[in-house]
Write a protein that holds these residues in place. Structure first.
Motif, PDB file in Angstrom:
ATOM      1  N   LEU A  96       0.702  -1.552  -0.420  1.00  0.00           N
ATOM      2  CA  LEU A  96       0.423  -0.182  -0.402  1.00  0.00           C
ATOM      3  C   LEU A  96       1.276   1.160   0.421  1.00  0.00           C
ATOM      4  CD1 LEU A  96      -1.571   0.774   3.511  1.00  0.00           C
ATOM      5  CD2 LEU A  96       0.273  -1.165   3.649  1.00  0.00           C
ATOM      6  N   GLN A  97       0.873   2.265  -0.741  1.00  0.00           N
ATOM      7  CA  GLN A  97       1.346   2.915  -1.020  1.00  0.00           C
ATOM      8  C   GLN A  97       0.318   4.654   0.214  1.00  0.00           C
ATOM      9  OE1 GLN A  97       3.599   4.574  -4.409  1.00  0.00           O
ATOM     10  NE2 GLN A  97       3.770   2.219  -4.568  1.00  0.00           N
ATOM     11  N   CYS A  98      -1.549   5.110  -1.534  1.00  0.00           N
ATOM     12  CA  CYS A  98      -1.436   5.754  -0.644  1.00  0.00           C
ATOM     13  C   CYS A  98      -2.240   5.531   0.586  1.00  0.00           C
ATOM     14  CB  CYS A  98      -2.801   6.611  -1.712  1.00  0.00           C
ATOM     15  SG  CYS A  98      -3.914   5.905  -2.774  1.00  0.00           S
ATOM     16  N   GLY A  99      -3.026   3.891   0.150  1.00  0.00           N
ATOM     17  CA  GLY A  99      -4.418   3.691   0.722  1.00  0.00           C
ATOM     18  C   GLY A  99      -4.964   3.208   0.279  1.00  0.00           C
ATOM     19  N   PHE A 100      -5.366   3.627  -0.966  1.00  0.00           N
ATOM     20  CA  PHE A 100      -7.582   4.158  -1.251  1.00  0.00           C
ATOM     21  C   PHE A 100      -7.965   3.029  -1.334  1.00  0.00           C
ATOM     22  CE2 PHE A 100     -10.510   5.740  -3.380  1.00  0.00           C
ATOM     23  CZ  PHE A 100     -11.669   7.089  -2.848  1.00  0.00           C
ATOM     24  N   THR A 136       0.890   1.162  -6.354  1.00  0.00           N
ATOM     25  CA  THR A 136       1.687   0.095  -6.124  1.00  0.00           C
ATOM     26  C   THR A 136       2.217  -0.959  -7.515  1.00  0.00           C
ATOM     27  OG1 THR A 136       0.113  -1.426  -6.268  1.00  0.00           O
ATOM     28  CG2 THR A 136       0.869  -0.710  -3.882  1.00  0.00           C
TER      29      THR A 136
HETATM   30  S1  FES Z   1      -2.309   2.476  -2.464  1.00  0.00           S
HETATM   31 FE1  FES Z   1      -2.658   3.861  -3.711  1.00  0.00          FE
HETATM   32  S2  FES Z   1      -4.521   3.011  -4.759  1.00  0.00           S
HETATM   33 FE2  FES Z   1      -3.494   1.592  -4.533  1.00  0.00          FE
END
Ligand code: FES
Ligand code: FES
Length: 169
Positions: A96-100, A136
């Protein structure tokens, strides 16, 4: 209308208009802010939750359709303040990066691992193909799911299995 259902094992009820989506009902009326809405058209998968043991797009369901059903959101995956192994794997393998997209990805991955304890890369990619991630490149998500699968096989009773178990029929 009054809607009564179970969310993460807790019975809840609230009033909403018949046109209210399940996603908006969970996030805005009940406060489960882990439920994310992206496209609102059933395309991106970010709103995915578990409904009576099967993943579903909560943007494409009305809250009233969930009357009496059992919902699992991302808030229901961690137990006692502890992340479950799949959540830990996403963190440890940079899934995960932004986690959205993460709540929908986790719901989808939980369902996959419940039904297939040892998926191949191709099977993981097929399972998550309905969930869009902008950050990702997907390889880290695949790595995380594989790591969680290994952990799940080593500890078959952990919450990854129980949280999304289908109810007895
Ligand atoms: S971690 Fe950013 S949209 Fe998947
Ligand atoms: S917000 Fe439901 S699929 Fe995109």
């Amino acid at each position: 209308m009054k809607v009564s259902l179970t969310v993460n094992g807790e019975p809840v009820s609230a009033s909403c208009e018949p046109r209210r989506t399940l996603a908006d009902f969970l996030r805005h009326d009940l406060g489960y802010t882990g439920v994310h809405v992206g496209c609102e058209h059933g395309v991106c998968g970010s709103c995915t939750v578990t409904v009576d043991g099967a993943t579903a797009r909560s943007c494409c369901m009305l809250a009233v359709q969930a009357e009496g059903m059992a919902i699992i959101t991302i808030e229901g995956l961690a137990a006692g303040g502890e992340l479950d192994p799949l959540q830990k794997a996403f963190r440890e393998h940079h899934g995960l990066q932004c986690g959205f997209c993460t709540p929908g990805m986790l719901a989808t991955a939980h369902e996959l691992l419940r039904d297939d304890p040892d998926p191949t890369d191709a099977e993981i990619r097929a399972a998550i193909s309905g969930n869009l991630c902008r950050c990702t490149g997907y390889q880290f998500i695949v790595d995380a799911v594989k790591a969680a699968a290994r952990d799940r096989r080593a500890q078959p009773t952990h919450r990854c299995e129980s949280a999304v178990n289908r109810p007895a029929t």
